[in-house]
Design a protein around this motif. Structure first.
Motif, short mmCIF file in Angstrom:
data_model
loop_
_atom_site.label_atom_id
_atom_site.label_comp_id
_atom_site.label_asym_id
_atom_site.label_seq_id
_atom_site.Cartn_x
_atom_site.Cartn_y
_atom_site.Cartn_z
N GLY A 127 3.81 0.46 -3.31
CA GLY A 127 3.37 -0.12 -4.56
C GLY A 127 3.58 -1.62 -4.60
N ARG A 168 -7.50 -1.01 -2.14
CA ARG A 168 -6.65 0.02 -2.76
C ARG A 168 -5.57 -0.62 -3.63
N SER A 202 -5.74 -7.57 -9.33
CA SER A 202 -7.13 -7.41 -9.77
C SER A 202 -7.61 -8.66 -10.51
N ASP A 262 0.83 -1.21 0.00
CA ASP A 262 0.00 0.00 0.00
C ASP A 262 0.86 1.25 0.00
N GLN A 301 -6.95 -2.01 -6.92
CA GLN A 301 -7.22 -0.98 -7.91
C GLN A 301 -5.96 -0.50 -8.63
N SER A 302 -4.81 -0.68 -8.00
CA SER A 302 -3.57 -0.17 -8.59
C SER A 302 -2.68 -1.26 -9.18
#
Length: 216
Positions: free
Chosen positions: A39, A125, A134, A36, A128-129
């Motif tokens: 990265g 979070r 994902s 988080d 999503q990045s």
């Protein structure tokens, strides 16, 4: 003498299991915090292992990939939901049973223990990045749906693809999504994730749903 030996083995076995759970928990906390803050792609298994005070080899005993450790809170939710649903009485109202099971999880009353919503927020979070997380999460969501569907089908005595089962599970999952969105909107930036408030939001959403269906 034999009884004493058996009790000693049980104590040692219980201690080993607790240590394993503690190590797993440290890995999850370290992975979520590091990924988080710096990265997902920039975080290595070695960094996560070091933060959890274990070796990279030990990491692989618990998780096959970085994606898996990040999605561990979702895996835990699948297990918690299965246990909570098993504990629900058979009343022929499976929608209510699903809502009650979710309420127990949020209220820390699940047989497998409480669920930390702050971990879910951090996990989301990262999802999503990070495209790889994902993609893996999409597979996990499908497994969660199948797991709940199979449980409900068994409780209803129907095939998993029966329309009654699919409608019950689909409505339940939609209700949870709506309530969680409402809960997030009510959270102020920097607030700690409060599972009790999430439970209250789910209860309120369910009551709204019941009012709506009266007019259908």
């Amino acid at each position: 003498m034999g009884l004493e030996k058996e009790e000693t083995c049980q104590v040692k076995g219980g201690l080993r299991e607790r240590k394993k759970l503690q190590t797993r928990d440290r890995l999850i906390s370290a992975a979520l915090e590091l990924c988080d803050s710096q990265g997902f792609d920039a975080t290595t298994v070695e960094q996560i292992s070091d933060a959890a005070d274990i070796s990279p080899r030990t990491f692989n005993r618990y998780f096959a990939t970085k994606e898996d450790v990040i999605l561990a809170p979702a895996e835990d939710m699948i297990a918690a939901m299965a246990a909570a649903l098993d504990a629900q009485p058979r009343t022929d109202n499976e929608f209510q049973a699903l809502v009650n099971a979710q309420m127990q999880i949020l209220g820390g009353e699940c047989p497998t223990g409480s669920v930390d919503l702050s971990r879910f927020e951090t996990m989301n979070r990262i999802i999503q990045s990070a495209p790889s997380v994902s993609g893996r999460n999409t597979e996990l969501a499908e497994r969660k749906y199948r797991s709940i569907t199979d449980k409900v089908a068994e409780r209803m005595g129907l095939p998993a693809d029966d329309p009654q089962v699919r409608v019950t599970v689909g409505l339940y999952m939609s209700l949870v999504h709506i309530s969680m969105d409402a809960w997030r909107c009510g959270q102020s930036s920097g607030d700690a994730a409060d599972s009790a408030v999430a439970a209250q939001t789910l209860a309120a959403t369910y009551e709204t749903f019941r009012e709506v269906v009266k007019n259908v």
